[in-house]
Design a protein around this motif. Structure first.
Motif, short mmCIF file in Angstrom:
data_model
loop_
_atom_site.label_atom_id
_atom_site.label_comp_id
_atom_site.label_asym_id
_atom_site.label_seq_id
_atom_site.Cartn_x
_atom_site.Cartn_y
_atom_site.Cartn_z
N LEU A 4 44.61 42.34 65.21
CA LEU A 4 43.44 43.02 64.65
C LEU A 4 42.46 42.02 64.05
CD1 LEU A 4 41.89 45.55 63.81
CD2 LEU A 4 43.32 45.65 61.76
N LEU A 5 42.98 41.07 63.28
CA LEU A 5 42.11 40.06 62.68
C LEU A 5 41.43 39.21 63.75
CD1 LEU A 5 44.33 38.88 59.68
CD2 LEU A 5 42.30 40.35 59.61
N GLN A 6 42.17 38.91 64.81
CA GLN A 6 41.60 38.12 65.91
C GLN A 6 40.45 38.88 66.57
OE1 GLN A 6 42.91 34.78 67.32
NE2 GLN A 6 40.72 35.05 67.67
N LEU A 7 40.66 40.15 66.81
CA LEU A 7 39.63 40.97 67.43
C LEU A 7 38.42 41.13 66.52
CD1 LEU A 7 41.85 43.75 69.05
CD2 LEU A 7 40.57 41.96 70.25
N LEU A 8 38.66 41.31 65.23
CA LEU A 8 37.56 41.47 64.29
C LEU A 8 36.71 40.21 64.21
CD1 LEU A 8 39.28 43.39 61.33
CD2 LEU A 8 37.60 44.28 62.96
N PHE A 9 37.35 39.06 64.18
CA PHE A 9 36.58 37.81 64.10
C PHE A 9 35.79 37.58 65.37
CE2 PHE A 9 36.00 33.23 64.56
CZ PHE A 9 35.41 32.93 63.35
N ALA A 10 36.43 37.83 66.52
CA ALA A 10 35.72 37.68 67.79
C ALA A 10 34.55 38.65 67.86
CB ALA A 10 36.68 37.91 68.96
N GLY A 11 34.76 39.87 67.36
CA GLY A 11 33.69 40.86 67.37
C GLY A 11 32.53 40.46 66.48
N LEU A 12 32.82 39.86 65.33
CA LEU A 12 31.75 39.44 64.42
C LEU A 12 30.92 38.32 65.04
CD1 LEU A 12 33.58 39.48 60.96
CD2 LEU A 12 31.79 41.05 61.77
N SER A 13 31.57 37.35 65.67
CA SER A 13 30.82 36.25 66.28
C SER A 13 29.98 36.75 67.46
CB SER A 13 31.77 35.14 66.74
OG SER A 13 32.68 35.62 67.72
N GLN A 14 30.54 37.66 68.23
CA GLN A 14 29.78 38.24 69.33
C GLN A 14 28.65 39.12 68.80
OE1 GLN A 14 31.89 39.58 72.98
NE2 GLN A 14 31.09 41.59 72.48
N GLY A 15 28.94 39.89 67.77
CA GLY A 15 27.93 40.74 67.17
C GLY A 15 26.80 39.96 66.55
N ALA A 16 27.08 38.76 66.06
CA ALA A 16 26.03 37.92 65.48
C ALA A 16 24.99 37.53 66.54
CB ALA A 16 26.64 36.67 64.86
N THR A 124 30.32 21.82 68.29
CA THR A 124 31.53 21.14 67.83
C THR A 124 32.69 21.65 68.67
OG1 THR A 124 30.67 21.06 65.57
CG2 THR A 124 33.01 20.60 65.87
N PRO A 125 33.24 20.84 69.57
CA PRO A 125 34.34 21.30 70.42
C PRO A 125 35.60 21.58 69.60
CG PRO A 125 33.31 19.30 71.28
CD PRO A 125 32.80 19.47 69.89
N GLY A 126 36.47 22.41 70.18
CA GLY A 126 37.76 22.65 69.57
C GLY A 126 37.76 23.79 68.58
N GLY A 127 38.86 23.87 67.83
CA GLY A 127 38.99 24.93 66.84
C GLY A 127 40.26 24.74 66.03
N PHE A 128 40.66 25.79 65.33
CA PHE A 128 41.85 25.73 64.48
C PHE A 128 42.39 27.15 64.32
CE2 PHE A 128 38.12 26.32 61.91
CZ PHE A 128 38.48 27.29 60.97
N SER A 129 43.53 27.27 63.66
CA SER A 129 44.15 28.57 63.44
C SER A 129 44.36 28.82 61.95
CB SER A 129 45.50 28.66 64.17
OG SER A 129 45.31 28.60 65.57
N VAL A 130 44.13 30.05 61.54
CA VAL A 130 44.38 30.47 60.17
C VAL A 130 45.16 31.78 60.21
CG1 VAL A 130 43.37 31.18 57.97
CG2 VAL A 130 42.28 29.37 59.31
N ALA A 131 46.37 31.76 59.66
CA ALA A 131 47.23 32.95 59.64
C ALA A 131 47.40 33.54 61.04
CB ALA A 131 46.66 34.00 58.69
N GLY A 132 47.52 32.66 62.02
CA GLY A 132 47.73 33.11 63.39
C GLY A 132 46.46 33.48 64.13
N VAL A 133 45.31 33.44 63.45
CA VAL A 133 44.03 33.77 64.08
C VAL A 133 43.37 32.50 64.60
CG1 VAL A 133 41.75 34.77 63.74
CG2 VAL A 133 43.73 35.75 62.56
N SER A 134 43.12 32.46 65.88
CA SER A 134 42.48 31.30 66.51
C SER A 134 40.97 31.36 66.31
CB SER A 134 42.81 31.26 68.01
OG SER A 134 42.16 30.19 68.62
N ILE A 135 40.42 30.30 65.75
CA ILE A 135 39.00 30.24 65.44
C ILE A 135 38.38 29.01 66.10
CG2 ILE A 135 37.26 30.05 63.61
CD1 ILE A 135 39.25 31.42 61.73
#
Length: 289
Positions: A4-16, A124-135
């Motif tokens: 759910l957190l992964q979907l919410l974050f992806a949705g916010l970035s897409q919604g932006a 900025t290439p790449g990313g990281f994970s927080v609490a299992g959420v890939s960002i």
């Protein structure tokens, strides 16, 4: 919970991204009453220009600046050649005119850049994970820059004399003329703002969502729906509408079916136009819409 957190974050970035495109619709409509169906093409053109510039050896930041400036110039030229000569502009006329520009820009992009979808190099290439959420870092750039641009446009229209003067041109055109506000200049500035924010949306989205000659159709539709949620006259409503649409799309894709993702925008548009023409986040647009 992680999903759910992964979907919410992806949705916010897409919604932006949708929010930035929606701001372009609002910027023009609040000044001249024109619904610019070429707004999505501004984003697509910016992405393709930046990709081509990087491919030619230009540094990424220089390519992004070139793309934004080029598309802003295209928007200004469009206003001068297509919108300005029309003496009695109505909503229907604006739809027909801007649809023609949209079609022409699509054909030009297909001719110049070809049919294949490509992605711009991330800031900025790449990313990281927080609490299992890939960002991804690019998603953070999208949220950060979209937030800054949205606040800047909101502040301009709501807090500055120049911005309030632009809004007065659509709300009270006769009174605006009487106090010396140039409707011609106001329309030009509104297209400049719309072209700029549309271009920024295009270069931010390209590394993740890719860009092609036809990607502006989808971005334009989603941006229009987001703007409609705010009544087409509210920058704040457009931003909230874009974020809401992005989140609903990702939740639908994640929990129901990816095939229904794009249907969310159409469903929202129908609901808003039927049940609340002033928009979910707007109160004063009903008479104009």
């Amino acid at each position: 919970m992680t999903d759910l957190l992964q979907l919410l974050f992806a949705g916010l970035s897409q919604g932006a991204v949708y929010a930035l495109v929606a701001i372009g619709f609002v910027a023009i409509f609040t000044v001249s009453g024109v619904i610019n169906l070429a707004q999505g093409e501004f984003a697509a053109l910016a992405g393709l220009v930046a990709i081509s510039a990087v491919g030619s050896g230009l540094p990424l930041l220089a390519a992004v600046v070139l793309a934004v400036v080029s598309v802003a110039l295209v928007a200004v030229i469009m206003e001068r050649l297509v919108i300005f000569p029309v003496k009695r502009m109505t909503t229907l006329v604006s739809l027909i005119l801007t649809l023609g520009v949209s079609t022409g820009l699509k054909a030009l992009m297909l001719l110049v850049y070809g049919p294949n979808a490509e992605g711009l190099t991330p800031l900025t290439p790449g990313g990281f994970s927080v609490a299992g959420v890939s960002i991804r870092y690019q998603e953070l750039w999208i949220l950060l820059i979209a937030g800054i641009v949205s606040l800047a446009v909101y502040w301009f229209y709501e807090r500055t004399l120049a911005g309030k003067s632009l809004r007065a041109c659509a709300e009270q055109p006769v009174a605006a003329r009487l106090v010396g506000i140039s409707l011609t200049k106001a329309s030009l500035i509104s297209f400049l703002i719309a072209g700029t924010v549309g271009a920024i949306a295009g270069v931010l989205a390209s590394p993740i969502f890719f860009t092609s000659w036809e990607s502006g159709l989808t971005l334009g539709l989603k941006g229009f729906v987001a703007a409609t949620l705010g009544g087409l006259i509210s920058v704040r409503g457009a931003v909230l509408g874009g974020l809401l649409l992005g989140v609903l799309e990702t939740l639908t894709a994640g929990y129901i079916s990816t095939g229904l993702r794009d249907a969310v925008a159409f469903l929202l548009l129908i609901i808003v136009l039927v049940a609340r023409p002033a928009g979910i986040f707007g109160r004063s647009a009903e008479a104009r819409v």
